[in-house]
Motif scaffolding. Structure first.
Motif, PDB file in Angstrom:
ATOM      1  N   TYR A   6       0.838  -1.353  -0.046  1.00 33.98           N
ATOM      2  CA  TYR A   6       0.013  -0.071   0.052  1.00 33.98           C
ATOM      3  C   TYR A   6       0.819   1.228  -0.010  1.00 33.98           C
ATOM      4  CZ  TYR A   6      -3.638  -3.395   0.638  1.00 33.98           C
ATOM      5  OH  TYR A   6      -4.094  -4.476   0.518  1.00 33.98           O
ATOM      6  N   ASN A  37       2.008   4.546  -2.565  1.00 31.29           N
ATOM      7  CA  ASN A  37       1.613   5.334  -3.728  1.00 31.29           C
ATOM      8  C   ASN A  37       2.857   6.292  -3.998  1.00 31.29           C
ATOM      9  OD1 ASN A  37      -0.755   3.802  -3.826  1.00 31.29           O
ATOM     10  ND2 ASN A  37      -1.215   5.335  -1.886  1.00 31.29           N
ATOM     11  N   TYR A  44       4.146   9.884  -5.990  1.00 27.11           N
ATOM     12  CA  TYR A  44       3.584  11.086  -6.762  1.00 27.11           C
ATOM     13  C   TYR A  44       4.784  12.091  -7.332  1.00 27.11           C
ATOM     14  CZ  TYR A  44      -0.499  10.163  -4.093  1.00 27.11           C
ATOM     15  OH  TYR A  44      -1.498   9.454  -3.530  1.00 27.11           O
ATOM     16  N   GLN A  49       3.752   7.815  -0.278  1.00 25.44           N
ATOM     17  CA  GLN A  49       2.720   7.936   0.438  1.00 25.44           C
ATOM     18  C   GLN A  49       2.371   6.421   0.877  1.00 25.44           C
ATOM     19  OE1 GLN A  49      -0.902   8.130  -1.320  1.00 25.44           O
ATOM     20  NE2 GLN A  49      -1.699   7.602   0.609  1.00 25.44           N
ATOM     21  N   SER A  79      -0.803   3.877   2.450  1.00 24.96           N
ATOM     22  CA  SER A  79      -2.189   3.861   2.552  1.00 24.96           C
ATOM     23  C   SER A  79      -2.480   2.936   3.368  1.00 24.96           C
ATOM     24  CB  SER A  79      -2.846   4.194   1.100  1.00 24.96           C
ATOM     25  OG  SER A  79      -2.320   3.218   0.329  1.00 24.96           O
ATOM     26  N   ILE A 126      -5.543  17.720   1.791  1.00 21.68           N
ATOM     27  CA  ILE A 126      -3.958  17.794   2.229  1.00 21.68           C
ATOM     28  C   ILE A 126      -3.435  19.205   1.938  1.00 21.68           C
ATOM     29  CG2 ILE A 126      -1.865  16.517   1.306  1.00 21.68           C
ATOM     30  CD1 ILE A 126      -4.385  14.979  -0.353  1.00 21.68           C
ATOM     31  N   LEU A 168       4.167  17.249   2.464  1.00 19.70           N
ATOM     32  CA  LEU A 168       2.829  17.016   2.500  1.00 19.70           C
ATOM     33  C   LEU A 168       2.220  16.639   3.482  1.00 19.70           C
ATOM     34  CD1 LEU A 168       2.820  15.561  -1.262  1.00 19.70           C
ATOM     35  CD2 LEU A 168       1.758  17.697  -0.898  1.00 19.70           C
ATOM     36  N   TRP A 176      -1.247  15.165   5.443  1.00 24.57           N
ATOM     37  CA  TRP A 176      -2.886  14.607   5.188  1.00 24.57           C
ATOM     38  C   TRP A 176      -3.513  15.359   6.377  1.00 24.57           C
ATOM     39  CZ3 TRP A 176      -5.290  11.134   8.419  1.00 24.57           C
ATOM     40  CH2 TRP A 176      -6.663  10.590   8.010  1.00 24.57           C
ATOM     41  N   TYR A 193     -10.208  12.814   5.700  1.00 24.48           N
ATOM     42  CA  TYR A 193     -11.058  11.951   4.757  1.00 24.48           C
ATOM     43  C   TYR A 193     -12.630  12.121   4.992  1.00 24.48           C
ATOM     44  CZ  TYR A 193      -7.584   8.572   3.119  1.00 24.48           C
ATOM     45  OH  TYR A 193      -6.359   7.952   2.596  1.00 24.48           O
ATOM     46  N   TYR A 205     -15.667   9.902   3.730  1.00 23.67           N
ATOM     47  CA  TYR A 205     -16.074   8.925   3.335  1.00 23.67           C
ATOM     48  C   TYR A 205     -17.381   8.947   2.478  1.00 23.67           C
ATOM     49  CZ  TYR A 205     -12.246   6.827   5.919  1.00 23.67           C
ATOM     50  OH  TYR A 205     -10.912   6.372   6.299  1.00 23.67           O
ATOM     51  N   ASN A 224     -12.430  10.759   9.044  1.00 22.11           N
ATOM     52  CA  ASN A 224     -11.240  10.348   9.411  1.00 22.11           C
ATOM     53  C   ASN A 224     -10.367  11.320   9.404  1.00 22.11           C
ATOM     54  OD1 ASN A 224      -9.068   8.768  10.336  1.00 22.11           O
ATOM     55  ND2 ASN A 224      -9.608   7.113   9.148  1.00 22.11           N
ATOM     56  N   PRO A 283      -4.816  12.630  13.630  1.00 24.10           N
ATOM     57  CA  PRO A 283      -4.907  13.056  15.014  1.00 24.10           C
ATOM     58  C   PRO A 283      -4.267  14.440  15.336  1.00 24.10           C
ATOM     59  CG  PRO A 283      -4.382  10.503  14.663  1.00 24.10           C
ATOM     60  CD  PRO A 283      -4.330  11.339  13.413  1.00 24.10           C
ATOM     61  N   ARG A 337      -7.653   0.733   1.813  1.00 23.10           N
ATOM     62  CA  ARG A 337      -6.273   0.907   1.722  1.00 23.10           C
ATOM     63  C   ARG A 337      -5.937   1.338   0.432  1.00 23.10           C
ATOM     64  NH1 ARG A 337      -4.925  -4.150   5.916  1.00 23.10           N
ATOM     65  NH2 ARG A 337      -4.806  -2.764   7.878  1.00 23.10           N
ATOM     66  N   SER A 338      -6.804   1.444  -0.453  1.00 19.36           N
ATOM     67  CA  SER A 338      -6.563   1.655  -1.861  1.00 19.36           C
ATOM     68  C   SER A 338      -6.807   3.287  -1.913  1.00 19.36           C
ATOM     69  CB  SER A 338      -7.389   1.065  -2.975  1.00 19.36           C
ATOM     70  OG  SER A 338      -7.204  -0.259  -2.899  1.00 19.36           O
ATOM     71  N   ASN A 339      -6.095   3.862  -0.941  1.00 18.17           N
ATOM     72  CA  ASN A 339      -6.339   5.340  -0.717  1.00 18.17           C
ATOM     73  C   ASN A 339      -5.305   6.210  -1.125  1.00 18.17           C
ATOM     74  OD1 ASN A 339      -7.749   4.601   2.570  1.00 18.17           O
ATOM     75  ND2 ASN A 339      -8.927   4.831   0.569  1.00 18.17           N
ATOM     76  N   TRP A 340      -5.186   6.221  -2.514  1.00 20.28           N
ATOM     77  CA  TRP A 340      -4.371   7.160  -3.129  1.00 20.28           C
ATOM     78  C   TRP A 340      -4.960   8.293  -3.633  1.00 20.28           C
ATOM     79  CZ3 TRP A 340      -4.803   2.044  -5.074  1.00 20.28           C
ATOM     80  CH2 TRP A 340      -5.779   2.062  -6.077  1.00 20.28           C
ATOM     81  N   PHE A 341      -4.500   9.511  -3.878  1.00 18.46           N
ATOM     82  CA  PHE A 341      -5.056  10.797  -4.299  1.00 18.46           C
ATOM     83  C   PHE A 341      -4.642  10.974  -5.640  1.00 18.46           C
ATOM     84  CE2 PHE A 341      -5.644  11.553   0.256  1.00 18.46           C
ATOM     85  CZ  PHE A 341      -4.502  10.924   0.975  1.00 18.46           C
ATOM     86  N   ASP A 342      -5.874  11.075  -6.406  1.00 19.43           N
ATOM     87  CA  ASP A 342      -6.012  11.354  -7.798  1.00 19.43           C
ATOM     88  C   ASP A 342      -7.521  11.509  -8.267  1.00 19.43           C
ATOM     89  OD1 ASP A 342      -6.262   9.821 -10.860  1.00 19.43           O
ATOM     90  OD2 ASP A 342      -4.750  11.190 -10.637  1.00 19.43           O
ATOM     91  N   TRP A 348      -5.803  15.713  -8.096  1.00 19.03           N
ATOM     92  CA  TRP A 348      -5.982  16.839  -7.116  1.00 19.03           C
ATOM     93  C   TRP A 348      -6.305  18.106  -7.574  1.00 19.03           C
ATOM     94  CZ3 TRP A 348      -1.886  16.507  -2.735  1.00 19.03           C
ATOM     95  CH2 TRP A 348      -1.409  15.522  -2.651  1.00 19.03           C
TER      96      TRP A 348
END
Lengths: 107, 120
Positions: A32, A34, A36, A89, A91, B37, B45, B47, B50, B52, B58, B61, B103-108, B110
């Protein structure tokens, strides 16, 4: 939090060079991871996802590998438009965390 | 092709609330996760959080006590509110789309980003 460490923090390379950037996670993150690319004054652009999957539209000279805690991004033949800063990054879990970046400059 | 555009004040006073909006075009906001972000000047960068498509959130912290991310489906927009800002919150703020999968949490993609300065 999972810490992401990139190396080197900067490098100088010539057109046509093979460039490799490393990203290490403080614990296993499976695949997991990624990558950029960010150019000055622009938003980051997704290159690779899930460690080794090439995002649509990204040139095939970019490739990614790794699993667990160690990952690499490779540019097989550096082109003028590849001079930029690269970020990894994770995830695997939240909080999402990024590496500190690797700036690829012109030699 | 989904496109995003951030908007909001470029200058916020210390102790006040930063409010930004991200307008989504080319797709429904209901089908994805959404994220904010930020990037302080000359730095990396960070974060923020999110939203959802289930309606839950989410947050990082480190910012959780001050952050609210919400969605307005009627306007195809999502927003960020960050309270009690200080100079340390000066940054370029980006919004991004996230695949709706664990878990497939990529950013695309932006958004182009919006610069926010905290100063009196």
């Amino acid at each position: 939090d999972i810490q992401m460490t990139q190396s080197p923090s900067s490098l100088s390379a010539s057109i046509g060079d093979r460039v490799t950037i490393t990203c290490r996670a403080s614990q296993s993150i499976s695949i997991y991871l990624n990558w950029y690319q960010q150019k000055p004054g622009k938003a980051p652009k997704l290159l690779m996802y899930a460690a080794s999957s090439l995002q649509s539209g990204v040139p095939s000279r970019f490739s990614g590998s790794g699993s667990g805690t160690e990952f690499t991004l490779t540019i097989s033949s550096l082109q003028p438009e590849d001079f930029a800063t690269y970020y990894c990054q994770q995830s695997y879990n939240t909080p999402v965390t990024f590496g500190g970046g690797t700036k690829v400059g012109i030699k | 092709q989904v496109q995003l555009q951030e908007s909001g004040p470029g200058l916020v006073k210390p102790s006040e609330t930063l409010s930004l909006t991200c307008t989504v075009s080319g797709g429904s906001i209901s089908n994805f996760y959404w994220s904010w972000i930020r990037q302080p000047p000359g730095k990396g960068l960070e974060w923020i959080g999110y939203f959802y498509n289930s309606g839950s959130t989410n947050y990082n912290p480190s910012l959780k006590s001050r952050v609210t991310i919400s969605v307005d489906t009627s306007k195809n927009q999502f927003s960020l509110k960050l309270s009690s800002v200080t100079a340390a919150d000066t940054a370029v703020y980006y919004c991004a789309k996230v695949p709706p999968a664990l878990r497939s949490n990529w950013f695309d993609p932006w958004g182009p980003g919006t610069r926010v300065t905290v100063s009196s």
